[in-house]
Design an enzyme around this catalytic site. Structure first.
Site, PDB file in Angstrom:
ATOM      1  N   VAL A  11       0.753  -1.210  -0.141  1.00  0.00           N
ATOM      2  CA  VAL A  11      -0.137  -0.064  -0.040  1.00  0.00           C
ATOM      3  C   VAL A  11       0.838   1.282  -0.095  1.00  0.00           C
ATOM      4  CG1 VAL A  11      -1.555   1.574   1.361  1.00  0.00           C
ATOM      5  CG2 VAL A  11      -2.026  -1.196   1.069  1.00  0.00           C
ATOM      6  N   PHE A 155      -8.356   1.041  -1.087  1.00  0.00           N
ATOM      7  CA  PHE A 155      -9.110   0.069  -1.788  1.00  0.00           C
ATOM      8  C   PHE A 155      -8.166  -0.693  -2.934  1.00  0.00           C
ATOM      9  CE2 PHE A 155     -12.118   2.859   0.200  1.00  0.00           C
ATOM     10  CZ  PHE A 155     -12.764   1.776   1.193  1.00  0.00           C
ATOM     11  N   GLU A 158      -3.903  -5.931  -4.763  1.00  0.00           N
ATOM     12  CA  GLU A 158      -2.558  -6.477  -5.389  1.00  0.00           C
ATOM     13  C   GLU A 158      -2.752  -6.804  -6.725  1.00  0.00           C
ATOM     14  OE1 GLU A 158      -0.655  -8.845  -2.539  1.00  0.00           O
ATOM     15  OE2 GLU A 158      -0.876  -7.409  -0.720  1.00  0.00           O
ATOM     16  N   ASN A 214     -14.019  -5.396   2.400  1.00  0.00           N
ATOM     17  CA  ASN A 214     -13.373  -6.625   2.347  1.00  0.00           C
ATOM     18  C   ASN A 214     -14.347  -7.705   2.778  1.00  0.00           C
ATOM     19  OD1 ASN A 214     -11.350  -5.723   1.133  1.00  0.00           O
ATOM     20  ND2 ASN A 214      -9.920  -5.758   2.931  1.00  0.00           N
ATOM     21  N   CYS A 266      -5.131  -9.480   3.591  1.00  0.00           N
ATOM     22  CA  CYS A 266      -6.290  -8.682   3.863  1.00  0.00           C
ATOM     23  C   CYS A 266      -7.617  -9.331   4.402  1.00  0.00           C
ATOM     24  CB  CYS A 266      -6.817  -7.627   2.723  1.00  0.00           C
ATOM     25  SG  CYS A 266      -5.298  -6.444   2.484  1.00  0.00           S
ATOM     26  N   ARG A 334       0.886 -14.468   1.560  1.00  0.00           N
ATOM     27  CA  ARG A 334       0.476 -14.267   2.764  1.00  0.00           C
ATOM     28  C   ARG A 334      -0.852 -15.084   2.876  1.00  0.00           C
ATOM     29  NH1 ARG A 334       1.715  -8.085   4.371  1.00  0.00           N
ATOM     30  NH2 ARG A 334       1.276  -7.861   2.205  1.00  0.00           N
TER      31      ARG A 334
END
Ligand SMILES: NC(=O)c1ccc[n+]([C@@H]2O[C@H](COP(=O)([O-])OP(=O)(O)OC[C@H]3O[C@@H](n4cnc5c(N)ncnc54)[C@H](O)[C@@H]3O)[C@@H](O)[C@H]2O)c1
Length: 442
Positions: A11, A155, A158, A214, A266, A334
């Site tokens: 980010v 918002f 990736e 999310n 996230c 992740r």
């Protein structure tokens, strides 16, 4: 205008670079010395399409600099964006220690008016804590300096982060001062030229909005995964169902693909954090609890199919894995479902060979030599008992059946993202296992 972006992860680095692109001077600050050293040498620590040339261009124009020192960077800056990580704590809540550490540093070193904007995903009430933390530090110094706090949740996605930042669907601003509004309007104006998409609200609502976004997306995924598992049991095909509902604009055709569960840095943490926020507020957030539960189970669905196909015996079987990142176009692994499946295979004594266009280095940091790393797509499958498609990178989409038939020991495909046509795969002599597909098996 001079600004600071604290945290140079997915980010912070993208936001800082895109803001520099508009002509403001940006200092990206991070406590990770090796990251800052790399960035200062023009080495980009993450894979994000389009980011590298933009970083290099802005560094060359002296609009983008990197530093490990907040103290040195602060005096000149009017705005500080906080974009550090908020990983899950042990109880599921967002761990705010990095955010509040930044607030402390700001309070310790600021010498004139600052606008402190939180971009990190943080629970309702965090901006208040940031304000109190800064104020406490100013009191310790016995100085009175004006500052404002604001919430500006991010918002970007990736894999498409640069484009998302440059052409946002909307910008959410949680504000409590006219001055903060004026400054942020000025900073975001360049991204708004084709329409006004700034949504203003109070700070608590802005903080909540990020979790709502999310959690809604995670809900769509878990909903479809849950239905996929039912489709298999009643003889329907989730891909047909998806097409059947996705054309309804009230539902939409995005985020309704069944698969092996959502991952990434996230969704899993944000779902858990909102559940924890609800618990702390004395409320049971039942839908999100179910979403989380479905997702945890979904990460094992493909493995269970493998185990059942090989009748529980995976010892020394070789599996070639295509795709490791939690989604295509990123090297981020992740919470990737691939890691859950790989660990299960290893636990059962299987040999695992992996291939990913960009996420091999990140995977090596976690799995080391417990798996072997393919040189290319097909090298991964020599003598393999099965192919596992775990991330839908474009380069995996068309199968070379002739080559696969020659190199694989057993012609078996486990399609964790439903990207292949079962009928075609079976017609070529392979066994096919997807998620919620009508045709499955041999
Ligand atoms: N990754 C995404 O797609 C995405 C999208 C929207 C929002 N977010 C949110 O944005 C935040 C950042 O996410 P990320 O994926 O960029 O994180 P990240 O882990 O990639 O990067 C965080 C960076 O912050 C640095 N940092 C930690 N403490 C610091 C300190 N005191 N001073 C300076 N730097 C410090 C770390 O060294 C690291 O480089 C999180 O709250 C996340 O939930 C992430």
């Amino acid at each position: 205008m001079k600004i600071i972006v604290v945290g140079t992860g997915y980010v912070g680095l993208v936001s800082g670079t895109c803001l520099a692109e508009t002509g403001v001077h940006v200092t990206c600050v991070d406590i990770d010395k090796s990251k800052i050293e790399k960035l200062s040498k023009g080495i980009i620590p993450i894979y994000e399409p389009g980011l590298e040339p933009m970083v290099l261009r802005n560094v060359e124009k002296n609009r983008l600099v990197f530093s490990t020192s907040m103290k040195e960077s602060l005096p000149d800056a009017a705005v500080i964006f906080i974009a550090v990580g908020t990983p899950p704590g042990e109880d599921g809540s967002a761990d705010l220690r990095y955010v509040l550490e930044v607030a402390r540093e700001i309070g310790q070193h600021m010498n004139d008016y600052k606008l402190v904007v939180t971009k990190s995903t943080v629970p309702v009430g965090t901006s208040k804590k940031i304000r109190e933390t800064i104020r406490k530090e100013l009191d310790k110094r016995q100085v009175k300096i004006k500052f404002d706090v604001a919430s500006n949740p991010e918002f970007l996605k990736e894999g498409a982060a640069v484009q998302d930042f440059l052409k946002p669907d909307r910008i959410v601003l949680g504000l409590e001062s006219e001055n903060a509004k004026k400054i942020l309007n000025r900073l975001y104006h360049p991204f708004m030229l084709t329409g006004h998409r700034i949504v203003y609200m109070d700070i608590a609502s802005a903080e909540f909005t990020k979790y709502a976004a999310n959690c809604m997306l995670a809900t769509k995924i878990s909903f479809m995964n849950d239905l996929a598992n039912l489709c298999e049991r009643v003889g329907a095909d989730i891909n047909s169902v998806r097409e059947g509902i996705g054309s309804d604009p009230r539902i939409g055709n995005k985020f309704i693909f069944a698969g092996i569960g959502y991952g990434g840095s996230c969704f899993p943490k944000d779902v858990k954090a909102l559940i924890k926020t609800a618990t702390d507020a004395g409320y049971d957030l039942r839908v999100m609890q179910a979403v989380d539960q479905v997702n945890n189970l979904q990460k094992e669905v493909l493995f269970n199919k493998i185990l059942s196909h090989y009748k529980g015996d995976l010892k020394n079987k070789i599996f070639g894995i295509w795709g490791l990142s939690f989604k295509p176009n990123t090297d981020d692994i992740r919470e990737a479902p691939s890691l859950v499946i790989i660990r299960k295979l290893l636990e059962y004594g299987a040999q695992v060979r992996v291939y990913d266009p960009v996420a091999m280095d990140e995977t090596r940091k976690i799995l080391g030599e417990r798996v072997s790393y393919g040189l290319d797509v097909y090298d991964t499958l020599i003598d393999a008992n099965g192919l596992l498609l775990l991330t839908e990178w474009t380069e995996f989409r068309i199968l070379n059946y002739n080559l696969l038939s020659k190199i694989m020991k057993e012609k078996t495909i486990f399609d964790g993202r439903n990207i292949y046509e079962p009928a075609e795969v079976i017609e070529k002599g392979f066994a096919y296992f997807g998620i919620g597909r009508k045709v499955s098996g041999k």
